[in-house]
Design an enzyme around this catalytic site. Structure first.
Site, PDB file in Angstrom:
ATOM      1  N   GLU A   1      19.210  28.458  29.737  1.00  0.00           N
ATOM      2  CA  GLU A   1      19.495  27.636  30.917  1.00  0.00           C
ATOM      3  C   GLU A   1      20.843  26.938  30.781  1.00  0.00           C
ATOM      4  O   GLU A   1      21.847  27.595  30.832  1.00  0.00           O
ATOM      5  CB  GLU A   1      18.371  26.640  31.205  1.00  0.00           C
ATOM      6  CG  GLU A   1      18.132  26.314  32.686  1.00  0.00           C
ATOM      7  CD  GLU A   1      19.334  25.989  33.539  1.00  0.00           C
ATOM      8  OE1 GLU A   1      19.897  26.930  34.126  1.00  0.00           O
ATOM      9  OE2 GLU A   1      19.692  24.816  33.691  1.00  0.00           O
TER      10      GLU A   1
ATOM     11  N   GLY B   1      25.828  32.174  35.070  1.00  0.00           N
ATOM     12  CA  GLY B   1      26.412  31.274  36.059  1.00  0.00           C
ATOM     13  C   GLY B   1      25.418  30.611  36.991  1.00  0.00           C
ATOM     14  O   GLY B   1      25.787  30.225  38.104  1.00  0.00           O
ATOM     15  N   GLY B   2      24.151  30.489  36.569  1.00  0.00           N
ATOM     16  CA  GLY B   2      23.173  29.850  37.446  1.00  0.00           C
ATOM     17  C   GLY B   2      23.137  30.559  38.786  1.00  0.00           C
ATOM     18  O   GLY B   2      23.217  31.790  38.863  1.00  0.00           O
TER      19      GLY B   2
ATOM     20  N   GLU C   1      14.640  25.647  30.571  1.00  0.00           N
ATOM     21  CA  GLU C   1      14.521  26.493  31.769  1.00  0.00           C
ATOM     22  C   GLU C   1      13.698  25.862  32.880  1.00  0.00           C
ATOM     23  O   GLU C   1      13.887  26.163  34.059  1.00  0.00           O
ATOM     24  CB  GLU C   1      13.907  27.842  31.385  1.00  0.00           C
ATOM     25  CG  GLU C   1      14.435  29.002  32.193  1.00  0.00           C
ATOM     26  CD  GLU C   1      15.882  29.313  31.863  1.00  0.00           C
ATOM     27  OE1 GLU C   1      16.694  29.346  32.791  1.00  0.00           O
ATOM     28  OE2 GLU C   1      16.204  29.508  30.679  1.00  0.00           O
TER      29      GLU C   1
ATOM     30  N   ARG D   1      10.861  35.844  31.609  1.00  0.00           N
ATOM     31  CA  ARG D   1      11.158  34.467  31.993  1.00  0.00           C
ATOM     32  C   ARG D   1      10.236  33.496  31.261  1.00  0.00           C
ATOM     33  O   ARG D   1       9.063  33.803  31.027  1.00  0.00           O
ATOM     34  CB  ARG D   1      10.917  34.344  33.509  1.00  0.00           C
ATOM     35  CG  ARG D   1      11.299  33.020  34.138  1.00  0.00           C
ATOM     36  CD  ARG D   1      12.764  32.788  34.090  1.00  0.00           C
ATOM     37  NE  ARG D   1      13.207  31.799  35.070  1.00  0.00           N
ATOM     38  CZ  ARG D   1      14.439  31.288  35.074  1.00  0.00           C
ATOM     39  NH1 ARG D   1      15.328  31.654  34.160  1.00  0.00           N
ATOM     40  NH2 ARG D   1      14.800  30.430  36.002  1.00  0.00           N
TER      41      ARG D   1
ATOM     42  N   THR E   1      24.306  30.867  30.101  1.00  0.00           N
ATOM     43  CA  THR E   1      23.622  32.157  30.047  1.00  0.00           C
ATOM     44  C   THR E   1      24.585  33.234  29.575  1.00  0.00           C
ATOM     45  O   THR E   1      25.787  32.990  29.500  1.00  0.00           O
ATOM     46  CB  THR E   1      23.064  32.549  31.432  1.00  0.00           C
ATOM     47  OG1 THR E   1      22.130  31.601  31.825  1.00  0.00           O
ATOM     48  CG2 THR E   1      22.448  33.914  31.498  1.00  0.00           C
TER      49      THR E   1
ATOM     50  N   SER F   1      14.605  32.122  39.165  1.00  0.00           N
ATOM     51  CA  SER F   1      15.894  32.367  38.518  1.00  0.00           C
ATOM     52  C   SER F   1      16.869  32.994  39.502  1.00  0.00           C
ATOM     53  O   SER F   1      16.476  33.466  40.569  1.00  0.00           O
ATOM     54  CB  SER F   1      15.688  33.318  37.342  1.00  0.00           C
ATOM     55  OG  SER F   1      16.924  33.786  36.850  1.00  0.00           O
ATOM     56  N   SER F   2      18.135  32.993  39.099  1.00  0.00           N
ATOM     57  CA  SER F   2      19.165  33.718  39.857  1.00  0.00           C
ATOM     58  C   SER F   2      19.703  34.904  39.091  1.00  0.00           C
ATOM     59  O   SER F   2      20.624  35.576  39.555  1.00  0.00           O
ATOM     60  CB  SER F   2      20.330  32.786  40.161  1.00  0.00           C
ATOM     61  OG  SER F   2      19.903  31.743  40.975  1.00  0.00           O
TER      62      SER F   2
ATOM     63  N   THR G   1      19.137  33.812  28.605  1.00  0.00           N
ATOM     64  CA  THR G   1      19.599  32.440  28.805  1.00  0.00           C
ATOM     65  C   THR G   1      18.747  31.439  28.042  1.00  0.00           C
ATOM     66  O   THR G   1      17.616  31.757  27.647  1.00  0.00           O
ATOM     67  CB  THR G   1      19.523  32.092  30.318  1.00  0.00           C
ATOM     68  OG1 THR G   1      20.094  30.804  30.543  1.00  0.00           O
ATOM     69  CG2 THR G   1      18.090  32.075  30.833  1.00  0.00           C
TER      70      THR G   1
HETATM   71  N1  GLU Z   1      18.685  29.255  34.493  1.00  0.00           N
HETATM   72  C1  GLU Z   1      19.492  30.015  35.374  1.00  0.00           C
HETATM   73  C2  GLU Z   1      18.713  31.079  36.084  1.00  0.00           C
HETATM   74  O1  GLU Z   1      17.740  31.507  35.589  1.00  0.00           O
HETATM   75  C3  GLU Z   1      20.586  30.704  34.664  1.00  0.00           C
HETATM   76  C4  GLU Z   1      21.438  29.714  34.049  1.00  0.00           C
HETATM   77  C5  GLU Z   1      22.785  30.159  33.885  1.00  0.00           C
HETATM   78  O2  GLU Z   1      23.222  31.254  34.156  1.00  0.00           O
HETATM   79  O3  GLU Z   1      23.474  29.323  33.427  1.00  0.00           O
HETATM   80  O4  GLU Z   1      19.079  31.511  37.110  1.00  0.00           O
END
Ligand code: GLU
Length: 603
Positions: free
Chosen positions: A433, A501-502, A452, A115, A413, A479-480, A431
């Site tokens: 971001e 997908g965040g 990020e 990360r 991502t 993060s997710s 990613t």
């Molecule tokens: N920045 C997001 C994360 O770390 C991921 C972004 C994305 O999947 O678009 O969870």
């Protein structure tokens, strides 16, 4: 505990073994045609290893490595590097990610946390000016949002520990792709279009991604000779060249003084990233999260990602219901409610463990999940925001503390999955971001810097309670990302998958896992199934496939509220079949469809 999933998978394995009688033995295949990037298919079955990514050129790069005797880690690095070329708005050496690795010899799972980190000078007011949070969009396209990239260091760490090839060799296919070009598809063009305005703020970005001042034309060849040179340099000198020396200096200069077109009027705030930040950057090796689910072990990414704990908690909550027997409405209802509850806990408890006291183990305990599961009713819907519980002191049906809404995270991502003929597996999400990251290209270097740091809370999500995701010096934003590997009771891989997908990554991975493990869907169908995403918000997002289905009204009758999301995630996965056979699977439609490949396909 009953083991319905393990049993069902065993049956599946037997039938696949029967079906494979008469197919090419693992050693055959010298005569096959080389894999070409034209073969963009969402599912592939065969021997010698497998790669699934969103892009055919990238999957082909990984397959090329496997074919030449490289292992899954080598293939994952080659594929990731190629994605940096063909998916430059989602991934690249200007970003970060999480690498999960299954080692076949020891039957163990390992992870690398690559990360991005905040500058060492950052504090919790990183995104606060005059007592106010910086407007999100202004923070995104600025130096302020750029964290120290972790992707090159991730490749280095993975190869150092588990790889068998040199980085220079593995970067070659991507270098070639950058130099000779790839064919622009509709997704690349539309992602460029949605970034066009802000790309024009930064002349180096516009010059690279708007060739001749225009959007790239579908079917045209897109070249990035600067990136080819950068890859060549990293291959020759090692990734240290990005963290120290000229390239490091270029990155720091770009962040500290974003090269903005003055005529654009864009106020590109500068960031405080320094040479010291770059040289101090380290990936982290840490234990994966582990959740027992219906006799299987689900491994994921521990904090700083919230992926492993949140997917794991939701699975534990769902474990009390036999989802294989539930109706579609009951299944979706339970899935939505489990997601809602685990997101409440994620928001309260998960941040960078180097700075926060994160109850990772407790969040993943079955006892805690049971105490939360009892909030779910068959005939009613929980009201969001649901308050978090206290994993260190589980109280039956209890919630402790004040509820807070889930904050925004990006939606781009990319995820790749690779397996080799020895049985090793990689599940890797990377990613920059947002789609298009910060929008700032390092001049002459061919890659975009991440944004990020906007994954941090700008101000506390809930002013009444400590927010574990506020910025700090050298801190990793929460993060997710949820790269996942599932093992059976013998410690052998069953499936590996992940998605972009965040924050929707978590629900996508959860839905795909339960679709595959519980609902009996073939992997490619579990990936293709229309998605829902609930993140402790009033309404649940639905893709059109669910929005337009009769299930929506039936869920509304229980009390669910919905809003539409045209497209959620872009999953890839690999499934182990018997006798060294692999199935690779990707999206059928989303983002123009993904690319699944194996080294030696069987019919
Ligand atoms: N920045 C997001 C994360 O770390 C991921 C972004 C994305 O999947 O678009 O969870």
């Amino acid at each position: 505990m009953a083991r319905p999933v393990a049993r069902r998978l065993a049956v599946l394995a037997v039938s696949a073994a029967v079906l494979s009688v008469g197919a090419a033995p693992p050693s055959a295949g010298k005569t096959e045609a080389p894999v070409t990037a034209d073969e963009k298919v969402p599912v592939a079955v065969g021997y010698g290893g497998a790669v699934a990514s969103v892009d055919a050129d990238a999957s082909a790069a990984g397959i090329e490595v496997l074919r030449k005797g490289g292992n899954a880690v080598d293939a994952a690095v080659a594929t990731a590097a190629a994605l940096g070329v063909t998916e430059p708005y989602s991934a690249g050496i200007g970003g970060g990610g999480y690498f999960v690795y299954y080692d076949a010899k020891s039957r163990t799972v390992h992870t690398i946390d690559g990360r991005e980190t905040a500058p060492l000078t950052a504090d919790e007011n990183l995104f606060v000016e005059n007592g106010q949070a910086v407007p999100f969009a202004e923070a995104v396209s600025s130096g302020l949002s750029v964290g120290t990239p972790g992707t090159p260091a991730t490749w280095d760490a993975a190869l150092d520990k588990w790889g068998s090839e040199r980085l220079g060799t593995l970067l070659k296919p991507a270098e070639r792709l950058a130099r000779d070009g790839f064919t622009v598809d509709a997704t690349f063009r539309s992602q460029t279009a949605s970034n066009e305005t802000r790309f024009r703020y930064f002349p180096d970005t516009a010059e690279l991604f708007l060739p001749g001042g225009r959007l790239p034309v579908v079917g045209s060849t897109f070249k990035n000779p600067d990136l080819a040179r950068t890859y060549e340099e990293l291959g020759r000198k090692g990734v240290g060249a990005l963290y120290r020396g000229r390239l490091a200096r270029d990155i720091v200069d770009t962040v500290q003084e974003p090269p903005v077109d003055p005529a654009s009027g864009w106020k590109a705030r500068s960031g405080d990233l320094s040479l010291k930040d770059l040289s101090a950057y380290r990936t982290k090796r840490q234990a994966p999260t582990k959740t027992s689910y219906r006799g299987l072990d689900v491994y994921g990414m521990a904090p700083s990602s919230s992926g492993g704990t949140t997917v794991g908690e939701a699975l534990n909550i769902l474990e009390g219901t036999d989802l294989s027997k539930a109706s579609d409405v009951q299944y979706l209802h339970r899935f939505i409610e489990a997601s809602r509850i685990s997101f409440a806990d994620r928001g309260r408890w998960v941040g960078d463990p180097a700075f926060e006291d994160v109850p990772t183990k407790e969040l993943l305990s079955q006892k805690y999940a049971d105490s939360r599961a009892c909030l779910i009713k068959d005939d009613a819907v929980l009201t969001s925001p649901v308050a978090p519980g206290d994993p260190r002191d589980p109280a039956a049906c209890g919630t402790g503390g004040t509820a807070a809404p889930t904050t925004y995270e990006g939606d781009s991502t990319t995820h790749l999955t690779a397996a080799d003929k020895w049985g090793n597996v990689v599940s890797y999400t990377l990613t920059i971001e947002q789609t298009g990251g910060s929008g700032i290209t390092v001049p002459g270097r061919g890659f975009i810097l991440n944004n990020e740091l906007t994954d941090f809370s700008f101000t506390p999500a809930n002013p009444a309670v400590h927010d574990p995701n506020l910025p700090g010096p050298g801190k990793r934003p929460r993060s997710s990302m949820s790269p996942t590997i599932v093992l059976d009771e013998h410690g052998r891989p069953v499936v590996a998958l992940g998605s972009p997908g965040g924050a929707t990554i978590i629900t996508t991975v959860l839905q795909t896992l339960t679709g595959f493990l519980d609902r009996g869907l073939p992997l490619v169908d579990a990936i293709a199934a229309p998605r829902a995403s609930q993140r402790n918000q009033t309404t649940t997002e639905l893709e059109p496939g669910l929005w337009n289905s009769p299930l929506k009204a039936r869920l509304e009758a229980i009390g669910h509220g919905f809003r539409q999301n045209p497209e959620i995630g872009a999953t890839t996965g690999v499934q182990r079949l018997p006798n060294g056979k692999w199935l690779a699977a990707a999206e059928t439609v989303r983002r123009g469809g993904g690319s699944a490949m194996v080294v030696r396909p069987v019919p």
